[in-house]
Scaffold this motif. Sequence first.
Motif: not given
Lengths: 330, 330, 330, 330
Positions: A99, A103-104, A106-107, A110-112, A116, A124
């Motif tokens: 990642p 930036h987004a 990594f998150v 994890q989130k999706f 994603n 994002f």
Amino acid sequence: MNHWGRIFSVSIFGESHGAGVGVTISGCPAGISLKLKDFEADLSRRKSGAKGTTPRIESDKPQLLSGVFEDKTTGAPLTVWFENRDSKSKDYATVIKQPRPGHADFVAKQKFAGFNDYRGGGHFSGRLTLALVVAGVIAKKIVSEVEIDAFIESIKGRTDFDEIIEEALAKQDSVGGLVRCEAKNIPVGWGEPFYDSIESVISHLAFAIPAIKGIEFGNGFSCTELWGSEHNDLIINEKGETETNNSGGVSGGITNANTLTFKVAVKPTSSIGKEQNTMNFEEGRIKPLIIKGRHDACIALRVPVVLEAITAMALADFKLIRKTQTQPNK
Amino acid sequence: MNHWGRIFSVSIFGESHGAGVGVTISGCPAGISLKLKDFEADLSRRKSGAKGTTPRIESDKPQLLSGVFEDKTTGAPLTVWFENRDSKSKDYATVIKQPRPGHADFVAKQKFAGFNDYRGGGHFSGRLTLALVVAGVIAKKIVSEVEIDAFIESIKGRTDFDEIIEEALAKQDSVGGLVRCEAKNIPVGWGEPFYDSIESVISHLAFAIPAIKGIEFGNGFSCTELWGSEHNDLIINEKGETETNNSGGVSGGITNANTLTFKVAVKPTSSIGKEQNTMNFEEGRIKPLIIKGRHDACIALRVPVVLEAITAMALADFKLIRKTQTQPNK
Amino acid sequence: MNHWGRIFSVSIFGESHGAGVGVTISGCPAGISLKLKDFEADLSRRKSGAKGTTPRIESDKPQLLSGVFEDKTTGAPLTVWFENRDSKSKDYATVIKQPRPGHADFVAKQKFAGFNDYRGGGHFSGRLTLALVVAGVIAKKIVSEVEIDAFIESIKGRTDFDEIIEEALAKQDSVGGLVRCEAKNIPVGWGEPFYDSIESVISHLAFAIPAIKGIEFGNGFSCTELWGSEHNDLIINEKGETETNNSGGVSGGITNANTLTFKVAVKPTSSIGKEQNTMNFEEGRIKPLIIKGRHDACIALRVPVVLEAITAMALADFKLIRKTQTQPNK
Amino acid sequence: MNHWGRIFSVSIFGESHGAGVGVTISGCPAGISLKLKDFEADLSRRKSGAKGTTPRIESDKPQLLSGVFEDKTTGAPLTVWFENRDSKSKDYATVIKQPRPGHADFVAKQKFAGFNDYRGGGHFSGRLTLALVVAGVIAKKIVSEVEIDAFIESIKGRTDFDEIIEEALAKQDSVGGLVRCEAKNIPVGWGEPFYDSIESVISHLAFAIPAIKGIEFGNGFSCTELWGSEHNDLIINEKGETETNNSGGVSGGITNANTLTFKVAVKPTSSIGKEQNTMNFEEGRIKPLIIKGRHDACIALRVPVVLEAITAMALADFKLIRKTQTQPNK
């Protein structure tokens, strides 16, 4: 939530490297003149291609999918769509393994739960701000009595913008900046207690813009260095105008007849060509990363028109809500 | 709007010198232990009476009106009410003639066509933050795995708090300050694109607190002085922890496994004993104003517990929303 | 959710046998005359004590907790509170063991994992409709041009109301009824596509009233027995008035210049003195249940004023939203 | 409002004869398998072309604009778009002069000050239910444990559907019908007090479907003919199953372990070939109107799949909200 606004409400959808980016606006009054060319000026201010912005050239041609008939808004939900054309997805295949710092990537993973669309940041991506610009163009028509203007105050603390950007490009690095926004001629009384102060709603929207790290109204953080007697804005006439404008045009969360003014901090672009040592999740160890692809050296350059847009969105919603507060039987 | 939150939602009502101040929370899960004494610690941190805060002593005794049964939350809307006792309304009769600089007196009168309860600021009073503290106590129970801590970093740029407040009191003036809030141990993945980034929701709530003028996350405004390569937080392990925490624990609006950290600027208290020359609307001319009554020399002293409360509210709502994002049939 | 309404919004809290029942209204315009005695007429229409209603006599004295100053609405959130006085909680201890058929006892326990306040139905009690009546009184002031009237059409299919209720009382049983509501003089153009049709919003609120089982607008279910040429309402003048009013005053979800008219079915009161064989969860077997306590033989008798209230709430919100739809710069 | 749902939220846009019709869904969990062919079955059930439906043949090909990646939902807003192809706008030019009885033509013009897209009903067209069907297909995947089934019970009070439709076609007239929907296997505890009862939310959505005039749950209007002792559903086991299901699977607004069942009345199609005497606004007098174009003789034929869709939408949102109600630290 992809949905904002109580009356003038704006829903956003799309991805950087998917089919495109779109926006649906509901609560827009009927009868507002609207042609595709009305979007041109603001879209071109947001556009990449200038020095310091990514060389990815998007045609950024808006299409009207609904809500406009014979060049007027109809009162029904209004949708504008931008098809993605110049997306090079293969550039982004590595972000799932390693990642990009800042930036987004990594998150989002994890989130999706890994589902994603990671290409170009997916949902994002800064490309989604196209939708905000479109909403801003329409919102500006609703608050046409207000004069909204945003501009860069400094880049990496300097005002010789070209030079500092050249330096950043030469180092394969990036820089951030300060952007100020002013809105003149707002009537007294927009903004809503308890939660929906002018500052609350504008900051809510401002932090939806990628790369914003701070916001301050009026004299902002420097207020803490003044005595109350220095900070207070003395009222000088019956319109409510004040001698100073430390409050930035807002009292108790409500517009107070003075110019609304606020400033945001835009961080340096996260994507840089320079090598960075960061976690590689595939290999389970820290490893050098070189980000390929096309990047902005200074994303702040593209922020002013977006900041105007979110300000106009906030003010349009406040203005329409304000109409409900007159005495009902008058 | 007096209503905030998608699942953990908090409605606020009341006035400074009316019957009292109340808060209704819906979406609170059933079965959470809750006794009146659970509110004591945070209410007492908010309380006036200390040096630098108003000598008005409110007993601030919460009453549970609904939503709790046998010391447990029931899942039904939970209302807490504070009766006003020590209010001296006659102190405030002049604010309609000569609005206090820095206060909402002028805008409230305009916005509500003169029908606002102007006594002590009415619904615009800082006393309404009682409701936030109550919501915060309950929210902290919902996000009990998170450790939230807010504290004053400086007052008028200084750290000798007692001395600078003595100075302010001696001058019949006031001072502002910086308050930092940190939240440790938040799981990765809280926060919602596009509009409801962690920063968006926290700043929305923070600016509902009277006297807040700016907010910044992580290194905030100073990010604009760094190169991207200095600002980017390199990931150092598989948990997502980073070498630096310039981002303040948030990437792309989503929590990233590092400590959430942000700072707010609190302006000097608007009410000061010192004479101020400002518009007298009754007489139609600028005139000296001396504000009587009881004031805080430094309202920032009472902000930390309120900042913790709004942080807990935001995190509680994000946590509950997060529960809806697991795969539905698992 | 305990919260309804986009502009005129109404939050409800409280329990049947807890401290009391309350309602907070936000978005109410400032300057509306409001005294406690304004609630009397509608509260007394809802009141128990008449033949066919529960002998529980509640004083039902509203207290104004916020949002009113010098007998006028202030524009801030307006809260009205009813303290519970005549509650006999011991009557209800058995409902956790043997849920009353037709009541929420069983589902409330399941939903809230046994933490619900089960006394008198708790938050599910018909007593909560007090809050609706209060909101209705205020809403009627906002839509004062509209004449709203609800009345019982039949009880158990009959119009000799006293006789059928006597029969029910004699049998320790209960009866339901049909209640019609009419609203005259609504301007054309209230109601919102796509989701917030007049019928959608009114039915949403109507089904929040306990015991409502069905709703129909205009000629309702009997429309399916007509040819289209019989059912269509022919427009007879430029105001939009129609020869027939089969549509019940609504076209495409929008008011059409004719009287809004709809009817609801109210089921027989669930609580009856008569023995019922139903599951006893403590003993794990079906057992006779005799419900003690005080009950309405016909809850429909108390519905008309509540139905007027929810109609007024819906219309008040629609009217205020409608104000946002005029051309913005006119 | 074009926006519905607290977590599983569905925004609708488009017009009958504009560019097309679209729907954006947010709050859909990531990782749900979704291919274009998944829409086929339900879209084809809604489709026109069968006897009794309009001869307008729309290809009704959905396009995925956002929110799906590699045949899985991503967790980002999901947009589906239907381009309009077979629209003949010239058929509709007269509706501004002489609004069609039973249609939204007159109210739309009034509401939107003449700026509405009147072609084919514009945003008021039944074609918008395409968007509901799409949302329903996705919602059904979220509540895959529930078995939802809607079907026509009668047309003009009869069950010989073909014959009565033939009659209607022969007379250039139209007919309505009754449609029942059942949902089996819903867990106990879905539905939300105070306002968002199962009946409230389903009826809200049902009345957004054009042509619905009434709705009833369980035994519905006929409940008023029973004694309470006949109407009450006695609980027969520890699951909460009941001997009868007069309540339609709902107690106190919450699902109660029994089959959810409700029925709607669909009015006869408003557009009929038969001559109607109605106001001509251009000429200021009542005049015969013959509606040209292509119409459904019985719109009820297309309602079952739409009713399933809105039921699935409601249940999906309730299910996701239900996940937030478990004890937070378990």
